[in-house]
Write an enzyme that holds these catalytic residues in place. Structure first.
Site, PDB file in Angstrom:
ATOM      1  N   GLU A   1      -6.280   4.679  -6.407  1.00  0.00           N
ATOM      2  CA  GLU A   1      -7.527   5.270  -5.930  1.00  0.00           C
ATOM      3  C   GLU A   1      -7.411   6.778  -5.747  1.00  0.00           C
ATOM      4  O   GLU A   1      -6.337   7.361  -5.861  1.00  0.00           O
ATOM      5  CB  GLU A   1      -7.987   4.604  -4.631  1.00  0.00           C
ATOM      6  CG  GLU A   1      -7.087   4.805  -3.437  1.00  0.00           C
ATOM      7  CD  GLU A   1      -7.639   4.094  -2.197  1.00  0.00           C
ATOM      8  OE1 GLU A   1      -7.703   4.754  -1.151  1.00  0.00           O
ATOM      9  OE2 GLU A   1      -7.995   2.913  -2.289  1.00  0.00           O
ATOM     10  N   ASP A   2      -8.551   7.389  -5.498  1.00  0.00           N
ATOM     11  CA  ASP A   2      -8.675   8.843  -5.322  1.00  0.00           C
ATOM     12  C   ASP A   2      -8.277   9.602  -6.583  1.00  0.00           C
ATOM     13  O   ASP A   2      -7.675  10.686  -6.515  1.00  0.00           O
ATOM     14  CB  ASP A   2      -7.838   9.325  -4.136  1.00  0.00           C
ATOM     15  CG  ASP A   2      -8.396   8.851  -2.811  1.00  0.00           C
ATOM     16  OD1 ASP A   2      -9.541   8.356  -2.787  1.00  0.00           O
ATOM     17  OD2 ASP A   2      -7.694   8.955  -1.788  1.00  0.00           O
TER      18      ASP A   2
ATOM     19  N   GLU B   1       0.854  -1.187   0.000  1.00  0.00           N
ATOM     20  CA  GLU B   1       0.000   0.000   0.000  1.00  0.00           C
ATOM     21  C   GLU B   1       0.891   1.238   0.000  1.00  0.00           C
ATOM     22  O   GLU B   1       1.742   1.406   0.878  1.00  0.00           O
ATOM     23  CB  GLU B   1      -0.929   0.030   1.208  1.00  0.00           C
ATOM     24  CG  GLU B   1      -1.872   1.230   1.186  1.00  0.00           C
ATOM     25  CD  GLU B   1      -2.959   1.152   2.237  1.00  0.00           C
ATOM     26  OE1 GLU B   1      -4.116   1.464   1.919  1.00  0.00           O
ATOM     27  OE2 GLU B   1      -2.652   0.772   3.386  1.00  0.00           O
TER      28      GLU B   1
ATOM     29  N   SER C   1      10.048   7.713  -0.926  1.00  0.00           N
ATOM     30  CA  SER C   1       9.176   8.347  -1.920  1.00  0.00           C
ATOM     31  C   SER C   1       8.631   7.333  -2.908  1.00  0.00           C
ATOM     32  O   SER C   1       9.361   6.462  -3.388  1.00  0.00           O
ATOM     33  CB  SER C   1       9.955   9.418  -2.682  1.00  0.00           C
ATOM     34  OG  SER C   1       9.209   9.900  -3.788  1.00  0.00           O
ATOM     35  N   GLN C   2       7.370   7.482  -3.240  1.00  0.00           N
ATOM     36  CA  GLN C   2       6.752   6.625  -4.237  1.00  0.00           C
ATOM     37  C   GLN C   2       7.280   6.914  -5.632  1.00  0.00           C
ATOM     38  O   GLN C   2       7.001   6.155  -6.561  1.00  0.00           O
ATOM     39  CB  GLN C   2       5.234   6.750  -4.205  1.00  0.00           C
ATOM     40  CG  GLN C   2       4.689   8.042  -4.779  1.00  0.00           C
ATOM     41  CD  GLN C   2       3.165   8.034  -4.861  1.00  0.00           C
ATOM     42  OE1 GLN C   2       2.520   8.618  -4.011  1.00  0.00           O
ATOM     43  NE2 GLN C   2       2.592   7.395  -5.872  1.00  0.00           N
TER      44      GLN C   2
ATOM     45  N   SER D   1      -5.394   1.761   7.709  1.00  0.00           N
ATOM     46  CA  SER D   1      -5.707   0.923   6.550  1.00  0.00           C
ATOM     47  C   SER D   1      -4.904  -0.370   6.553  1.00  0.00           C
ATOM     48  O   SER D   1      -5.390  -1.416   6.114  1.00  0.00           O
ATOM     49  CB  SER D   1      -5.468   1.693   5.252  1.00  0.00           C
ATOM     50  OG  SER D   1      -4.121   2.124   5.161  1.00  0.00           O
TER      51      SER D   1
ATOM     52  N   ASP E   1       5.528   5.284   2.947  1.00  0.00           N
ATOM     53  CA  ASP E   1       5.089   6.674   3.075  1.00  0.00           C
ATOM     54  C   ASP E   1       6.329   7.554   3.127  1.00  0.00           C
ATOM     55  O   ASP E   1       7.384   7.139   3.632  1.00  0.00           O
ATOM     56  CB  ASP E   1       4.248   6.877   4.331  1.00  0.00           C
ATOM     57  CG  ASP E   1       3.291   8.051   4.198  1.00  0.00           C
ATOM     58  OD1 ASP E   1       2.068   7.817   4.084  1.00  0.00           O
ATOM     59  OD2 ASP E   1       3.768   9.207   4.185  1.00  0.00           O
TER      60      ASP E   1
ATOM     61  N   HIS F   1      -1.255  11.179  -4.747  1.00  0.00           N
ATOM     62  CA  HIS F   1      -2.268  11.466  -5.775  1.00  0.00           C
ATOM     63  C   HIS F   1      -1.814  12.535  -6.771  1.00  0.00           C
ATOM     64  O   HIS F   1      -2.616  12.967  -7.610  1.00  0.00           O
ATOM     65  CB  HIS F   1      -3.605  11.889  -5.154  1.00  0.00           C
ATOM     66  CG  HIS F   1      -4.075  10.985  -4.062  1.00  0.00           C
ATOM     67  ND1 HIS F   1      -4.088   9.615  -4.194  1.00  0.00           N
ATOM     68  CD2 HIS F   1      -4.536  11.252  -2.807  1.00  0.00           C
ATOM     69  CE1 HIS F   1      -4.543   9.071  -3.059  1.00  0.00           C
ATOM     70  NE2 HIS F   1      -4.829  10.050  -2.208  1.00  0.00           N
TER      71      HIS F   1
ATOM     72  N   GLY G   1       1.198   4.884   0.743  1.00  0.00           N
ATOM     73  CA  GLY G   1       0.498   5.852   1.583  1.00  0.00           C
ATOM     74  C   GLY G   1      -0.114   5.158   2.785  1.00  0.00           C
ATOM     75  O   GLY G   1      -1.080   4.408   2.640  1.00  0.00           O
TER      76      GLY G   1
END
Length: 262
Positions: free
Chosen positions: A173-174, A77, A122-123, A85, A103, A148, A79
């Protein structure tokens, strides 16, 4: 005479309020979407660490994640927010699941070891992402609930989708954020992620148009693209050149004019 001509400023259009105003979250989801397994109850009865989800996400999660339950699924996941979550996914997938969260906020390190492992980075950092996947021993589900920001979403996707296992799912998502300028999006913005999906769609259909691959790292690996309200799901399964058959009729019958055979 308009309000402006009169010297007054027109009232701004009120922003919609999306926050649920009721008290029974599970009932709201089941009533509206006519579905909902025990993930709905697990979410609605969450205690401790906070979880924030749009209600229409829950049936979507169940639709795609159900087949992984009770198995040693490997989930990443992007974030972790306030840690809740990860706990939700642990309760849903079970004790055998390998669950990692990442994260960029160092405060999220406090959630490491609770319901899963948390790594800080960092993603948009390919080397960091590759190290995490190696530590996990591979990955079957990726859920991007990170910044996002459009450029971050694409960066993660380009790095992680090739590392996803066969039969795996990549969910983003989002993606209402794709329409908001402060996330690098906008209705007609070139960086809107849904424009990127068009390129993936073209790569999926490369057999028919003969053009060059547009998403070089992984466009040829995508077997399915699904768009829901603010959620994108990409499937990774073996992709084969398509063939068709005609069954029945007279043996050796020639194709009739108008048959879709290229």
């Amino acid at each position: 005479m308009t309000a402006t001509e009169k010297g007054t400023t027109p009232a701004k259009k009120a922003k919609p309020n999306f926050r649920f105003q009721g008290t029974d979250v599970a009932a709201d989801i089941r009533q509206k979407y006519k579905t909902g397994g025990d993930l709905v109850d697990l979410y609605a009865t969450t205690e401790g660490r906070e979880v924030h989800k749009w209600h229409h996400y829950l049936p979507i999660y169940e639709r795609y994640f159900e087949k992984f339950r009770g198995k040693p699924v490997r989930m990443l996941e992007i974030g972790t927010w306030r840690g809740g979550s990860l706990g939700l996914w642990r309760r849903y997938f079970g004790p055998e699941a390998v669950i990692f969260g990442i994260d960029i906020n160092p405060d999220c390190a406090q959630y490491d070891g609770e319901a899963g492992q948390v790594r800080i980075g960092s993603q948009a950092d390919p080397e960091f992402l590759a190290r995490v996947i190696a530590e996990m021993g591979g990955v079957d589900i990726i859920l991007d609930d990170g910044s996002h920001v459009m450029k971050h979403v694409r960066a993660s996707l380009r790095t992680l989708f090739p590392l996803l296992s066969e039969g795996g799912l990549y969910m983003i998502e989002d993606m209402q954020c794709a329409y908001w300028k402060n996330f690098g999006g906008g209705l007609d913005a070139p960086d809107n992620i849904f424009n990127f999906l068009r390129k993936l769609t073209d790569d999926m259909h490369r057999w028919y148009h003969g053009g060059k691959q547009k998403v070089a790292p992984f466009g040829h690996l995508v077997s399915g693209i699904h768009v829901h309200d603010a959620i994108i799901v990409l499937e990774k399964d073996p992709v084969h050149p398509p063939v068709n058959s005609i069954i029945g009729g007279k043996p050796g019958a020639a194709l009739r004019e108008g048959d879709a055979d290229g």
